[in-house]
Design an enzyme around this catalytic site. Structure first.
Site, PDB file in Angstrom:
ATOM      1  N   THR A  54       3.247   4.292  -1.236  1.00 18.12           N
ATOM      2  CA  THR A  54       2.458   5.157  -2.624  1.00 18.12           C
ATOM      3  C   THR A  54       3.937   4.747  -3.764  1.00 18.12           C
ATOM      4  O   THR A  54       4.883   5.461  -3.000  1.00 18.12           O
ATOM      5  CB  THR A  54       2.271   6.542  -2.524  1.00 18.12           C
ATOM      6  N   ASP A 105       0.543  -0.913  -0.121  1.00 18.72           N
ATOM      7  CA  ASP A 105       0.000  -0.034   0.121  1.00 18.72           C
ATOM      8  C   ASP A 105       0.853   1.321  -0.212  1.00 18.72           C
ATOM      9  O   ASP A 105       0.439   2.405  -0.140  1.00 18.72           O
ATOM     10  CB  ASP A 105      -0.694   0.398   0.908  1.00 18.72           C
TER      11      ASP A 105
END
Length: 203
Positions: free
Chosen positions: A94, A92
């Site tokens: 970025t 998860d």
């Protein structure tokens, strides 16, 4: 006594005969064992050359460099070999599975206003009323340590600068206009959770 002496002589002859056989067998067996030992060492040397560990390390180092070019930092060099056999990666973070970019997608002004991130140009009047546009641009362009030219700084701040840039409000011009020489700035910290910049009052 005679028979005992004869038995002793016979036993000595038999023992000497076994010893001769053992010596003859040893004479042929030892060279074969030595030959097998030398062959085994040769096989090990050929199968595992001296430069193999160095070659593996160099190969993994190139893999680390290639993954770094893809914005994927590998902390341990051995992990490259493990990642090569991975079928699925769940994350998860970025930038790991995305473009490593952030975009300003929504503005709240008494209501949520969606922004089309694929448009080349924006009209800031569509999102912010005229009396609040200046302070918004000051907050985005001046209260920031990022830059688009060259591209450096926090991804969040860069997203705001790109929005301003698409509104044809260059951050370089805003900083020349509002930031005095040697202006006062308090950088962002996790404790304060904000950044502070003192601007010139042009009025």
């Amino acid at each position: 006594f005679f028979f005992q002496a004869e038995d002793g002589i016979r036993d000595a002859q038999e023992s000497r005969g076994l010893g001769d056989v053992y010596k003859r067998q040893t004479k042929y067996i030892l060279p074969e064992l030595l030959k097998a030992f030398v062959i085994s060492i040769t096989v090990v040397v050929v199968a595992v050359p001296e430069g193999l560990p160095i070659a593996v390390t160099i190969s993994l180092a190139f893999s680390v460099k290639k993954m770094l070019a893809d914005q994927n930092l590998v902390r341990r060099i051995q992990a490259c070999e493990t990642m090569g056999g991975a079928n699925m990666i769940c994350s998860d973070k970025t930038g790991t599975l995305t473009q490593n970019k952030m975009f300003l997608t929504t503005i709240w002004n008494n209501e949520f206003i969606e922004i089309d991130i694929y448009k080349e140009k924006y009209d800031i009047g569509q999102f912010i009323p005229a009396n609040a546009q200046e302070i918004l641009i000051q907050a985005i362009n001046c209260n920031s340590s990022a830059s688009l030219r060259p591209l450096i700084g926090s991804k969040t701040e860069i997203a705001g600068l790109e929005f301003s840039d698409k509104c044809d409000l260059k951050h370089e011009i805003s900083r020349e206009q509002y930031l005095p020489e040697g202006y006062f700035k308090i950088p962002f910290t996790s404790k304060r959770k904000r950044m502070t910049t003192v601007l010139d009052n042009v009025d």
